[in-house]
Each structure stands twice: as structure tokens, then as C-alpha cells.
Scaffold this active site. Structure first.
Site, mmCIF file in Angstrom:
data_model
loop_
_atom_site.group_PDB
_atom_site.id
_atom_site.type_symbol
_atom_site.label_atom_id
_atom_site.label_comp_id
_atom_site.label_asym_id
_atom_site.label_seq_id
_atom_site.Cartn_x
_atom_site.Cartn_y
_atom_site.Cartn_z
ATOM 1 N N GLU A 148 -1.638 1.290 -0.444
ATOM 2 C CA GLU A 148 -1.672 -0.184 -0.142
ATOM 3 C C GLU A 148 -2.062 -0.313 1.280
ATOM 4 O O GLU A 148 -1.578 0.189 2.205
ATOM 5 C CB GLU A 148 -0.343 -0.639 -0.565
ATOM 6 C CG GLU A 148 -0.072 -1.980 -0.344
ATOM 7 C CD GLU A 148 1.533 -2.514 -0.669
ATOM 8 O OE1 GLU A 148 1.832 -2.583 -1.692
ATOM 9 O OE2 GLU A 148 2.036 -2.804 0.372
ATOM 10 N N ALA A 188 -1.854 -14.791 2.130
ATOM 11 C CA ALA A 188 -2.480 -16.288 2.153
ATOM 12 C C ALA A 188 -2.031 -16.808 3.575
ATOM 13 O O ALA A 188 -0.889 -16.459 3.843
ATOM 14 C CB ALA A 188 -1.905 -17.072 0.966
ATOM 15 N N GLY A 196 6.992 -12.922 -6.131
ATOM 16 C CA GLY A 196 6.864 -13.273 -4.439
ATOM 17 C C GLY A 196 8.278 -13.424 -4.100
ATOM 18 O O GLY A 196 9.065 -14.023 -5.030
ATOM 19 N N HIS A 199 16.114 -4.301 -9.150
ATOM 20 C CA HIS A 199 15.801 -5.196 -8.129
ATOM 21 C C HIS A 199 17.172 -6.056 -7.757
ATOM 22 O O HIS A 199 18.209 -6.174 -8.240
ATOM 23 C CB HIS A 199 15.299 -6.372 -9.135
ATOM 24 C CG HIS A 199 14.570 -7.584 -8.652
ATOM 25 N ND1 HIS A 199 15.155 -8.527 -7.592
ATOM 26 C CD2 HIS A 199 13.503 -7.781 -8.237
ATOM 27 C CE1 HIS A 199 14.278 -9.564 -7.264
ATOM 28 N NE2 HIS A 199 13.180 -8.687 -7.486
#
Length: 286
Positions: free
Chosen positions: A17, A51, A109, A148
Site C-alpha cells: 500500500e 483527495a 472512510g 472495528h
């Protein structure tokens, strides 16, 4: 090549990654890093969603395109949805298709409490389904060996993961972890729940003290006593800490491969030196 087709061939998939450079840094700076990573022959390289604050930004797409079309390595582009409209996602999909990138890691996200979130997509499973309905893309998903941080418990988390797979996720990449037993326990629970897609183990070599503090606060990974002692011993010696972090990651990977893990996804932190040290140490096992 679609990522899921890399699995089931009698070898451990080994992938990297990378992340886009900061807003103030030219995008070209990542290309020299990628050129070095190419020499390590990863099966694919994923690019995080970077972004830069505008709907016109194509940073992630451009980097994934460079990997795919210039380096000849399968690439995967991260795509998040918590601040995306359906229209923006369709734009991103068109950009990826135009650049011959067919693999996407679909993510909800991180939620920033200071930013008003959008609600076209509530969860990564919603984004996954939308992508599958709007193009011939291979979709990967994230999974969390230690649950999570927003899930009530592992039962709920595994249930949500199965929904993600049922929505179209064909391959899973795990969040970082430092305790292999946690991964093995998670993997067994996932299989019992009927989640049968390939699951890669996400490994992050810790090379500085601030890095580990930041990552643990974000994802809640536990720190085994052996790991914590090593980090504490060398926290004021950057070179020794780097080497210790590499050694610990190699030890994790050797154990995972020996236990038949399907893939290793290495969080390179855009550091070719660290990636090379780890790759050289395990290449005979792959």
C-alpha cells in the site's frame, strides 16, 4: 488483472500500500518510490484515497494509473464514501475506467466530527453494492482482526463484514495488527460465518514512535508485551527502532506464511528501504 484471481495458485500473495503525497508536494515525488517498489515484484499495489479537497482531484486515480499502465503491476484504488455523493462516485468510477484501473478498495472512510457528513452511502457495503451496479470493477473490502472500533463486539463486526461480502466484496484486506493470534481468531470466526473470499493480513512495520501512537489511537490495535517492550527500549534511538520494527514485522510475516495465510498486504508508508528489507527477508517463502 482482478485481485481475487491472484489467489488460489499455491503461493502467498504479497502486496503493498502507498499513499499520495501531501497537497504541497508534487505528485511526481511518489513515482520514484513506486519505481523502487516495482523491483520487489509485488502482486499488486493499492493507493489510498488522497483527495485534495476538490471534486476534480484525480490524485489516487493518477497514481493507480501509473502503477497499472507504466509499471505493469496490478493496481487498486481506494475509494471512500462518507463525504461522497453518488454523482461524485460515478465520476471517480469513470476516471478509473478511463485509466484501465479495475480494482477498488471500497471504504466508508473516517468521520470528522468537524465536517458535516453526507448520507448517500451510510456504510462501505452500500458503496460496494453501488460500484458493482455501475461497472465491471473488482471490489475489495477492509476487515478488522481486533474488531472495528465502532462495533459493539466481534459478533456484530463479523455480521457487518458478511453484509459487505454479500454486497459484492470479493477480497478482504485487514487493518494492521501486531498480535498474530488475534488475526487467526478473527479468520476462524469469518470462515465459520460463511465469509469465504480471500483474506489478506495487513502488516505495518513500525519505524518511529509517533507512528505507532497515531495508528493505535486510530484503529485500536493491541500491543503485545514483546512488541511494547521493544518499542520502549529503542524509542529514543531512531535507527535501532526502525530495525527493530522491521524485525518484528518479518517475524509476524514468517509466522503468518507458515500458518497458511492467503496474502500479506504490507503498509509501506512510502518507504522503499523498509519494504525492501522485509521483502528480501521473506522472498524465499512466497
Amino acid at each position: 488483472m482482478k485481485i481475487s484471481s491472484l489467489f488460489g495458485k499455491g503461493k502467498t500473495v504479497f502486496s503493498f500500500e502507498v499513499f499520495p503525497p501531501k497537497n504541497t508536494t508534487p505528485i511526481e515525488t511518489i513515482y520514484s518510490t513506486l519505481d523502487e517498489l516495482k523491483e520487489l515484484s509485488p502482486d499488486f499495489i493499492s493507493v489510498t484515497y488522497g483527495a485534495r479537497g476538490t471534486s476534480a482531484d484525480t490524485t489516487t486515480c493518477d497514481i493507480a494509473s501509473y502503477i497499472q499502465n507504466k509499471l505493469g503491476i496490478t493496481s487498486a484504488a481506494h475509494l471512500t464514501c462518507v463525504y461522497s455523493t453518488k454523482e461524485l462516485v460515478l465520476t471517480r468510477l469513470a476516471q478509473l475506467k478511463e485509466r484501465n484501473v479495475e480494482n477498488i478498495l471500497a471504504l466508508r472512510g473516517d468521520i470528522n466530527p468537524e465536517m458535516p457528513r453526507l448520507h448517500d452511502f451510510e456504510y462501505a457495503s452500500d458503496l460496494t453494492r453501488f460500484i458493482k451496479e455501475n461497472g465491471d470493477f473488482h471490489v475489495s473490502g477492509a476487515c478488522y482482526p481486533e474488531c472495528h472500533i465502532e462495533a459493539v463486539d466481534m459478533v456484530e463486526d463479523i455480521h457487518n463484514l458478511k453484509l459487505k461480502v454479500e454486497a459484492g466484496a470479493e477480497h478482504l484486506m485487514s487493518q494492521l495488527f501486531f498480535d498474530n493470534d488475534a488475526f487467526y481468531s478473527f479468520y476462524e470466526k469469518a470462515r465459520i460465518a460463511g465469509i469465504n473470499v480471500p483474506i489478506e493480513a495487513g502488516i505495518m512495520p513500525v519505524v518511529n514512535a509517533k507512528q505507532i501512537q497515531r495508528m493505535v489511537s486510530m484503529c485500536g490495535a493491541s500491543l503485545p508485551a514483546k512488541f511494547a517492550k521493544t518499542m520502549q527500549r529503542y524509542e529514543n534511538n531512531p535507527e535501532a527502532l526502525r530495525d527493530a520494527g522491521i524485525a518484528y514485522a518479518v517475524d509476524q510475516i514468517v509466522d503468518l506464511i507458515s500458518n497458511g495465510v492467503e496474502g500479506i498486504h504490507l503498509y509501506t508508508m512510502n518507504n522503499p528501504y523498509v519494504a525492501k528489507k522485509i521483502s528480501d527477508s521473506i522472498k524465499s517463502m512466497l
